[in-house]
Design a protein around this motif. Structure first.
Motif, PDB file in Angstrom:
ATOM      1  N   PRO A  23       0.927  -1.246   0.086  1.00  0.00           N
ATOM      2  CA  PRO A  23       0.148  -0.099   0.047  1.00  0.00           C
ATOM      3  C   PRO A  23       0.998   1.303  -0.010  1.00  0.00           C
ATOM      4  CG  PRO A  23      -0.025  -1.101   2.227  1.00  0.00           C
ATOM      5  CD  PRO A  23       0.703  -1.776   1.252  1.00  0.00           C
ATOM      6  N   VAL A  24       0.409   2.328  -0.692  1.00  0.00           N
ATOM      7  CA  VAL A  24       1.153   3.777  -0.862  1.00  0.00           C
ATOM      8  C   VAL A  24       0.305   4.634  -0.488  1.00  0.00           C
ATOM      9  CG1 VAL A  24       2.900   2.885  -2.327  1.00  0.00           C
ATOM     10  CG2 VAL A  24       0.664   3.481  -3.247  1.00  0.00           C
ATOM     11  N   CYS A  25       0.791   5.868  -0.038  1.00  0.00           N
ATOM     12  CA  CYS A  25      -0.040   7.110   0.377  1.00  0.00           C
ATOM     13  C   CYS A  25      -0.502   7.493  -1.094  1.00  0.00           C
ATOM     14  CB  CYS A  25       0.876   8.035   0.579  1.00  0.00           C
ATOM     15  SG  CYS A  25       0.288  10.041   0.849  1.00  0.00           S
ATOM     16  N   LEU A  26      -1.831   7.799  -1.169  1.00  0.00           N
ATOM     17  CA  LEU A  26      -2.549   8.094  -2.548  1.00  0.00           C
ATOM     18  C   LEU A  26      -2.110   9.605  -2.788  1.00  0.00           C
ATOM     19  CD1 LEU A  26      -6.386   7.402  -1.827  1.00  0.00           C
ATOM     20  CD2 LEU A  26      -4.837   6.013  -3.105  1.00  0.00           C
ATOM     21  N   HIS A  27      -1.525  10.556  -2.064  1.00  0.00           N
ATOM     22  CA  HIS A  27      -1.056  11.712  -2.282  1.00  0.00           C
ATOM     23  C   HIS A  27       0.504  11.516  -2.944  1.00  0.00           C
ATOM     24  CE1 HIS A  27      -1.230  16.035  -2.818  1.00  0.00           C
ATOM     25  NE2 HIS A  27      -0.252  16.091  -2.054  1.00  0.00           N
ATOM     26  N   LEU A  47      -2.845  18.369   5.931  1.00  0.00           N
ATOM     27  CA  LEU A  47      -4.192  18.505   5.685  1.00  0.00           C
ATOM     28  C   LEU A  47      -4.595  19.761   6.380  1.00  0.00           C
ATOM     29  CD1 LEU A  47      -6.036  15.061   6.390  1.00  0.00           C
ATOM     30  CD2 LEU A  47      -5.558  16.048   4.180  1.00  0.00           C
ATOM     31  N   HIS A  48      -4.978  20.813   5.615  1.00  0.00           N
ATOM     32  CA  HIS A  48      -5.086  22.219   6.129  1.00  0.00           C
ATOM     33  C   HIS A  48      -6.419  22.584   6.528  1.00  0.00           C
ATOM     34  CE1 HIS A  48      -1.058  23.452   4.349  1.00  0.00           C
ATOM     35  NE2 HIS A  48      -1.432  22.634   3.404  1.00  0.00           N
ATOM     36  N   LEU A  49      -6.613  22.716   7.863  1.00  0.00           N
ATOM     37  CA  LEU A  49      -7.964  22.883   8.455  1.00  0.00           C
ATOM     38  C   LEU A  49      -8.075  24.438   8.234  1.00  0.00           C
ATOM     39  CD1 LEU A  49      -7.722  21.147  11.855  1.00  0.00           C
ATOM     40  CD2 LEU A  49      -9.457  20.851  10.140  1.00  0.00           C
ATOM     41  N   LEU A  50      -9.447  24.905   8.019  1.00  0.00           N
ATOM     42  CA  LEU A  50      -9.615  26.000   7.578  1.00  0.00           C
ATOM     43  C   LEU A  50      -9.655  26.753   9.002  1.00  0.00           C
ATOM     44  CD1 LEU A  50     -12.608  25.943   4.971  1.00  0.00           C
ATOM     45  CD2 LEU A  50     -10.317  27.173   4.880  1.00  0.00           C
ATOM     46  N   THR A  51      -8.889  27.406   9.496  1.00  0.00           N
ATOM     47  CA  THR A  51      -8.499  28.124  10.778  1.00  0.00           C
ATOM     48  C   THR A  51      -8.469  29.589  10.702  1.00  0.00           C
ATOM     49  OG1 THR A  51      -5.974  27.761  10.804  1.00  0.00           O
ATOM     50  CG2 THR A  51      -7.510  26.132  11.609  1.00  0.00           C
ATOM     51  N   ASN A  52      -8.522  30.191   9.733  1.00  0.00           N
ATOM     52  CA  ASN A  52      -8.507  31.679   9.606  1.00  0.00           C
ATOM     53  C   ASN A  52      -9.822  32.133  10.165  1.00  0.00           C
ATOM     54  OD1 ASN A  52      -5.971  31.869   8.664  1.00  0.00           O
ATOM     55  ND2 ASN A  52      -6.492  31.306   6.438  1.00  0.00           N
ATOM     56  N   ILE A  53      -9.813  33.492  10.270  1.00  0.00           N
ATOM     57  CA  ILE A  53     -11.239  34.040  10.399  1.00  0.00           C
ATOM     58  C   ILE A  53     -12.343  33.801   9.380  1.00  0.00           C
ATOM     59  CG2 ILE A  53     -12.345  36.253  11.030  1.00  0.00           C
ATOM     60  CD1 ILE A  53      -9.788  37.261  12.312  1.00  0.00           C
ATOM     61  N   GLN A  54     -13.313  33.378   9.646  1.00  0.00           N
ATOM     62  CA  GLN A  54     -14.526  33.180   8.632  1.00  0.00           C
ATOM     63  C   GLN A  54     -15.588  33.706   8.739  1.00  0.00           C
ATOM     64  OE1 GLN A  54     -14.579  28.830   7.851  1.00  0.00           O
ATOM     65  NE2 GLN A  54     -13.000  28.699   9.007  1.00  0.00           N
ATOM     66  N   GLU A  85      -9.182  23.509   3.464  1.00  0.00           N
ATOM     67  CA  GLU A  85      -8.819  23.911   2.160  1.00  0.00           C
ATOM     68  C   GLU A  85      -8.789  22.974   1.196  1.00  0.00           C
ATOM     69  OE1 GLU A  85      -5.519  27.069   2.205  1.00  0.00           O
ATOM     70  OE2 GLU A  85      -5.482  26.657   4.060  1.00  0.00           O
ATOM     71  N   TYR A  86      -9.320  22.999   0.090  1.00  0.00           N
ATOM     72  CA  TYR A  86      -9.487  22.040  -0.945  1.00  0.00           C
ATOM     73  C   TYR A  86      -8.117  22.156  -1.761  1.00  0.00           C
ATOM     74  CZ  TYR A  86     -11.212  19.562  -4.895  1.00  0.00           C
ATOM     75  OH  TYR A  86     -11.473  18.660  -5.984  1.00  0.00           O
ATOM     76  N   LYS A  87      -7.038  21.612  -1.082  1.00  0.00           N
ATOM     77  CA  LYS A  87      -5.737  21.508  -1.844  1.00  0.00           C
ATOM     78  C   LYS A  87      -5.059  20.471  -1.411  1.00  0.00           C
ATOM     79  CE  LYS A  87      -3.493  25.076   1.100  1.00  0.00           C
ATOM     80  NZ  LYS A  87      -2.718  26.217   0.826  1.00  0.00           N
ATOM     81  N   GLY A  88      -3.866  20.119  -1.986  1.00  0.00           N
ATOM     82  CA  GLY A  88      -3.036  19.053  -1.425  1.00  0.00           C
ATOM     83  C   GLY A  88      -3.687  17.713  -1.166  1.00  0.00           C
ATOM     84  N   PRO A  89      -3.479  17.136  -0.193  1.00  0.00           N
ATOM     85  CA  PRO A  89      -4.019  15.858   0.052  1.00  0.00           C
ATOM     86  C   PRO A  89      -5.440  15.747  -0.051  1.00  0.00           C
ATOM     87  CG  PRO A  89      -2.102  16.056   1.553  1.00  0.00           C
ATOM     88  CD  PRO A  89      -2.527  17.665   0.862  1.00  0.00           C
ATOM     89  N   ILE A  90      -6.162  16.665   0.757  1.00  0.00           N
ATOM     90  CA  ILE A  90      -7.545  16.591   0.515  1.00  0.00           C
ATOM     91  C   ILE A  90      -8.253  16.699  -0.563  1.00  0.00           C
ATOM     92  CG2 ILE A  90      -8.335  19.025   0.758  1.00  0.00           C
ATOM     93  CD1 ILE A  90      -9.582  15.945   2.916  1.00  0.00           C
ATOM     94  N   ARG A  91      -7.755  17.309  -1.564  1.00  0.00           N
ATOM     95  CA  ARG A  91      -7.999  17.438  -2.914  1.00  0.00           C
ATOM     96  C   ARG A  91      -8.002  16.153  -3.707  1.00  0.00           C
ATOM     97  NH1 ARG A  91      -7.583  22.279  -7.060  1.00  0.00           N
ATOM     98  NH2 ARG A  91      -8.267  21.335  -8.976  1.00  0.00           N
ATOM     99  N   LEU A 236     -22.594  21.582   5.341  1.00  0.00           N
ATOM    100  CA  LEU A 236     -21.264  21.428   5.798  1.00  0.00           C
ATOM    101  C   LEU A 236     -20.528  20.633   4.536  1.00  0.00           C
ATOM    102  CD1 LEU A 236     -19.123  20.518   7.919  1.00  0.00           C
ATOM    103  CD2 LEU A 236     -19.998  18.425   8.064  1.00  0.00           C
ATOM    104  N   THR A 237     -19.533  20.980   4.603  1.00  0.00           N
ATOM    105  CA  THR A 237     -18.566  20.614   3.121  1.00  0.00           C
ATOM    106  C   THR A 237     -17.193  20.125   3.622  1.00  0.00           C
ATOM    107  OG1 THR A 237     -17.946  22.902   2.524  1.00  0.00           O
ATOM    108  CG2 THR A 237     -19.676  21.950   1.402  1.00  0.00           C
ATOM    109  N   ILE A 238     -16.630  18.983   2.826  1.00  0.00           N
ATOM    110  CA  ILE A 238     -15.367  18.718   3.584  1.00  0.00           C
ATOM    111  C   ILE A 238     -14.461  19.714   2.930  1.00  0.00           C
ATOM    112  CG2 ILE A 238     -13.734  16.817   3.227  1.00  0.00           C
ATOM    113  CD1 ILE A 238     -16.160  16.169   4.682  1.00  0.00           C
ATOM    114  N   GLY A 239     -14.450  20.139   1.752  1.00  0.00           N
ATOM    115  CA  GLY A 239     -13.338  21.244   1.411  1.00  0.00           C
ATOM    116  C   GLY A 239     -13.821  22.497   0.992  1.00  0.00           C
ATOM    117  N   ARG A 240     -13.186  23.541   0.712  1.00  0.00           N
ATOM    118  CA  ARG A 240     -13.516  24.741   0.621  1.00  0.00           C
ATOM    119  C   ARG A 240     -12.512  25.338  -0.497  1.00  0.00           C
ATOM    120  NH1 ARG A 240     -17.979  28.930   2.100  1.00  0.00           N
ATOM    121  NH2 ARG A 240     -17.541  30.415   0.808  1.00  0.00           N
ATOM    122  N   ALA A 241     -12.870  25.672  -1.727  1.00  0.00           N
ATOM    123  CA  ALA A 241     -12.005  26.056  -2.855  1.00  0.00           C
ATOM    124  C   ALA A 241     -11.737  27.494  -2.580  1.00  0.00           C
ATOM    125  CB  ALA A 241     -12.672  25.803  -4.292  1.00  0.00           C
TER     126      ALA A 241
END
Length: 241
Positions: A23-27, A47-54, A85-91, A236-241
């Motif tokens: 098995p290998v990392c998908l990213h 994995l980038h959690l959305l932690t900025n002021i929203q 954030e919808y980028k990197g591994p989460i994308r 609720l969404t998993i990612g935010r572009a």
């Protein structure tokens, strides 16, 4: 006895499979211990959690307390929150979930969503959870609705009512990812319908989707949900572009 035998057989065959097909990392394709982990520890940490002021309504990153999304759009939900954030591994994970025939990723993402909900104590007054529906043709091609899989798992853990009998997609739209912002709203306009005799009075609805980009899809779905006169509509969404 028989159940225990098949359980041991499954473990043995899984170990053999992992030995033959490591098995290998998908990213990043680094080796990982088990395929069900999907990501290596380095990508997991990325994995980038959305932690900025929203914005407390739409979840859009804001500056000086001004939300340009709310200013420019008709808001049809009570609150929308995205986890990553919808980028990197989460994308990468969402891509494999939608197009790689890997429904198991839905379980992984739902566990992340549950942890996020419980830590932040949001949407705790929800009564019903549902998902953005796929058109029957798209669902038949994919084999499953990725958002429904995530929502169903969350419902089981949170003891919420999971329903698929509220909305249906009546129009086979072009995938939103293939369109520029100006055409996304037109693409999903009147794409959804509320099913007949659905009564959501006094019920708080949590609508789940995989990615929030322009919000055109969830706004179109919320417009239909409002016809059933719910208490509140959350998104609720998993990612935010």
């Amino acid at each position: 006895m028989e159940k225990g035998f098949f359980s041991l057989l499954h473990i043995f065959l899984s170990a053999v499979f992992d030995l033959i097909f490591p098995p290998v990392c998908l990213h990043c394709n680094r080796r990982i211990v088990r395929q069900t982990e999907y990501l290596c520890s380095e990508c997991e940490a990325d994995l980038h959690l959305l932690t900025n002021i929203q914005c407390p309504v739409c979840g859009f990153p804001i500056q000086d307390q001004i939300c340009f999304y709310c200013q420019e759009n008709e808001i049809l939900f009570d609150r929308a929150v995205s986890i990553y954030e919808y980028k990197g591994p989460i994308r990468t994970l969402i891509h494999y979930l939608k197009f790689g025939d890997m429904p198991g990723i839905a379980g992984y993402l739902s566990e992340k969503a549950l942890l996020f909900l419980e830590r932040n104590k949001i949407f705790m007054d929800s009564n019903i959870i549902t998902a953005i529906p796929l058109h029957s043709v798209r669902k038949r091609q994919r084999g499953y609705n990725q958002s429904s899989l995530i929502a169903q798992h969350i419902a089981g853990k949170m003891k919420w009512c999971f329903r698929t009998d509220i909305l249906f997609r009546k129009k086979a739209t072009v995938p939103q990812a293939n369109l520029i912002k100006a055409k996304r709203r037109k693409n999903v306009e009147q794409a959804f319908s509320i099913k007949k005799l659905v009564d959501l009075k006094q019920q708080n609805i949590l609508l789940l989707d995989d990615v929030f980009t322009t919000g055109a899809t969830v706004q179109a779905a919320c417009r239909e949900l409002k016809k059933a006169h719910p208490g509140k509509i959350y998104v609720l969404t998993i990612g935010r572009a």
